[in-house]
Design an enzyme around this catalytic site. Structure first.
Site, PDB file in Angstrom:
ATOM      1  N   ARG A 107       0.704  -1.078   0.028  1.00  0.00           N
ATOM      2  CA  ARG A 107       0.020  -0.112   0.009  1.00  0.00           C
ATOM      3  C   ARG A 107       1.039   1.173   0.056  1.00  0.00           C
ATOM      4  O   ARG A 107       1.943   0.996   0.604  1.00  0.00           O
ATOM      5  CB  ARG A 107      -0.871  -0.075   1.201  1.00  0.00           C
ATOM      6  CG  ARG A 107      -1.859  -1.174   1.333  1.00  0.00           C
ATOM      7  CD  ARG A 107      -2.817  -1.277   2.677  1.00  0.00           C
ATOM      8  NE  ARG A 107      -3.645  -2.370   2.767  1.00  0.00           N
ATOM      9  CZ  ARG A 107      -3.083  -3.547   3.495  1.00  0.00           C
ATOM     10  NH1 ARG A 107      -1.928  -3.667   4.065  1.00  0.00           N
ATOM     11  NH2 ARG A 107      -3.938  -4.472   3.443  1.00  0.00           N
ATOM     12  N   LYS A 132      -2.158  -1.859   8.178  1.00  0.00           N
ATOM     13  CA  LYS A 132      -3.702  -1.874   8.475  1.00  0.00           C
ATOM     14  C   LYS A 132      -4.022  -3.047   9.427  1.00  0.00           C
ATOM     15  O   LYS A 132      -3.486  -4.146   9.482  1.00  0.00           O
ATOM     16  CB  LYS A 132      -4.040  -2.198   6.860  1.00  0.00           C
ATOM     17  CG  LYS A 132      -5.607  -2.439   7.023  1.00  0.00           C
ATOM     18  CD  LYS A 132      -6.248  -2.352   5.596  1.00  0.00           C
ATOM     19  CE  LYS A 132      -7.854  -1.929   5.377  1.00  0.00           C
ATOM     20  NZ  LYS A 132      -8.186  -2.119   3.836  1.00  0.00           N
ATOM     21  N   ARG A 211      -1.642  -1.815  -6.644  1.00  0.00           N
ATOM     22  CA  ARG A 211      -1.734  -2.884  -5.952  1.00  0.00           C
ATOM     23  C   ARG A 211      -2.476  -4.035  -6.534  1.00  0.00           C
ATOM     24  O   ARG A 211      -1.854  -5.304  -6.632  1.00  0.00           O
ATOM     25  CB  ARG A 211      -2.257  -2.785  -4.439  1.00  0.00           C
ATOM     26  CG  ARG A 211      -2.432  -3.577  -3.674  1.00  0.00           C
ATOM     27  CD  ARG A 211      -2.732  -3.086  -1.844  1.00  0.00           C
ATOM     28  NE  ARG A 211      -3.346  -4.103  -1.072  1.00  0.00           N
ATOM     29  CZ  ARG A 211      -2.385  -4.805  -0.254  1.00  0.00           C
ATOM     30  NH1 ARG A 211      -1.266  -4.751  -0.219  1.00  0.00           N
ATOM     31  NH2 ARG A 211      -2.984  -5.629   0.627  1.00  0.00           N
ATOM     32  N   HIS A 242      -3.158  -9.801   3.686  1.00  0.00           N
ATOM     33  CA  HIS A 242      -4.372 -10.116   3.835  1.00  0.00           C
ATOM     34  C   HIS A 242      -4.655 -11.249   4.759  1.00  0.00           C
ATOM     35  O   HIS A 242      -3.717 -12.064   4.758  1.00  0.00           O
ATOM     36  CB  HIS A 242      -5.241 -10.517   2.741  1.00  0.00           C
ATOM     37  CG  HIS A 242      -5.235  -9.407   1.420  1.00  0.00           C
ATOM     38  ND1 HIS A 242      -5.479  -9.505   0.191  1.00  0.00           N
ATOM     39  CD2 HIS A 242      -5.746  -8.097   1.887  1.00  0.00           C
ATOM     40  CE1 HIS A 242      -5.554  -8.187  -0.411  1.00  0.00           C
ATOM     41  NE2 HIS A 242      -5.775  -7.396   0.679  1.00  0.00           N
ATOM     42  N   TYR A 251      -9.137  -8.135  -5.839  1.00  0.00           N
ATOM     43  CA  TYR A 251      -7.988  -7.714  -6.738  1.00  0.00           C
ATOM     44  C   TYR A 251      -8.008  -8.391  -8.012  1.00  0.00           C
ATOM     45  O   TYR A 251      -7.351  -7.946  -9.009  1.00  0.00           O
ATOM     46  CB  TYR A 251      -6.703  -7.611  -6.020  1.00  0.00           C
ATOM     47  CG  TYR A 251      -6.492  -6.629  -4.960  1.00  0.00           C
ATOM     48  CD1 TYR A 251      -7.460  -5.544  -4.769  1.00  0.00           C
ATOM     49  CD2 TYR A 251      -5.619  -6.802  -4.115  1.00  0.00           C
ATOM     50  CE1 TYR A 251      -7.408  -4.626  -3.685  1.00  0.00           C
ATOM     51  CE2 TYR A 251      -5.301  -6.084  -3.011  1.00  0.00           C
ATOM     52  CZ  TYR A 251      -6.202  -4.957  -2.827  1.00  0.00           C
ATOM     53  OH  TYR A 251      -6.186  -4.143  -1.790  1.00  0.00           O
TER      54      TYR A 251
END
Length: 266
Positions: A107, A132, A211, A242, A251
């Protein structure tokens, strides 16, 4: 004068404003449903719109990803990003950072927050810390990207002197990390140098689209290498930070290159 929310009031609240998307209207309608359900407990006359009221259908957002040919031009343009008298290392610093974002799927904020101690060139690993949801992860990088980062570090040391472990790996002239605004400007400059249009068929190419571009490029190359996707796809989710494959699947999309590989295999 009348505090009761009617369907007419609700319809005016969710009406389209300017060029806003159906997603924005759907968010507003969802908020209205929650509020009116609460108000209806006190006043049953309150109109509570249904989930498909007014025919608002939220369309899932599909990011625009770079093709393999565009990706090659993008990386060459990262090398060609110019500096300026006020920012002598802008080119190698922001050019390297944009290459990192595309080649690792980091990111933007994760890349900007990398400190000197986070970039282990000897082991070819990036330490992404407290990102995150408070997670951290290790991101191995390829040999050519390691070489690019080593050259970037050398130029930064020549310009700013020896670096403290907590100093930004991608520093601005102020010795602080570059801002997200500056990174966006460099991204648009690289797109210009690479002759990649920022908007095509009504879809804009955003910085964050690097990304999913990484994920789709990786998937395309795995198809070409005949890799067992059932085994390797969970590794992609871990690499991207993730919690599971379901998050990474957002994605992935069937680009013409992937479609060609799939049909060829079948």
């Amino acid at each position: 004068d009348d505090p009761v929310i009617t369907l007419e009031i609700a319809r005016a609240f969710v009406a389209r404003r300017g060029q806003e998307s159906e997603t924005t209207r759907e968010h507003r309608a969802s908020l209205l449903r929650v509020v009116t359900r609460f108000l209806a407990l006190e006043d049953p006359r309150t109109a509570v719109p249904g989930p498909r009221w007014c025919g608002i259908h939220r369309r899932p957002f599909v990011p625009r990803v770079l093709s393999l040919e565009e990706a090659q031009r993008f990386l060459r343009a990262c090398d060609a990003l110019p500096s300026s008298p006020l920012s002598p290392v802008r080119g190698p610093v922001l050019g390297s950072l944009l290459a990192v974002l595309f080649l690792t799927g980091l990111r933007a904020g994760e890349g900007l927050r990398l400190c000197d101690r986070d970039v282990d060139l000897a082991e070819a690993v990036l330490h992404v810390r407290d990102t995150k949801f408070g997670k951290s992860r290790l991101v191995p990088v390829a040999a050519d990207l390691t070489t690019r980062l080593s050259a970037c570090r050398a130029q930064v040391v020549r310009q700013f002197g020896a670096r403290a472990p907590d100093a930004p790996f991608f520093p601005a002239p102020t010795h602080q990390a570059y801002s997200l605004t500056a990174l966006h400007a460099a991204f648009h400059h690289v797109l210009y140098l690479a002759d990649i249009p920022r908007r095509r068929e009504g879809r804009a190419l955003r910085l964050h689209d690097l990304r999913p571009s990484f994920a789709v490029t990786r998937l395309t190359l795995w198809y070409r290498q005949r890799v067992d996707l059932d085994v390797i796809l969970p590794a992609l989710a871990i690499y991207l930070g993730h919690v599971g494959l379901a998050s990474s699947q957002r994605y992935l999309q069937a680009t013409p290159e992937i479609f060609t590989e799939v049909t060829g295999r079948l």
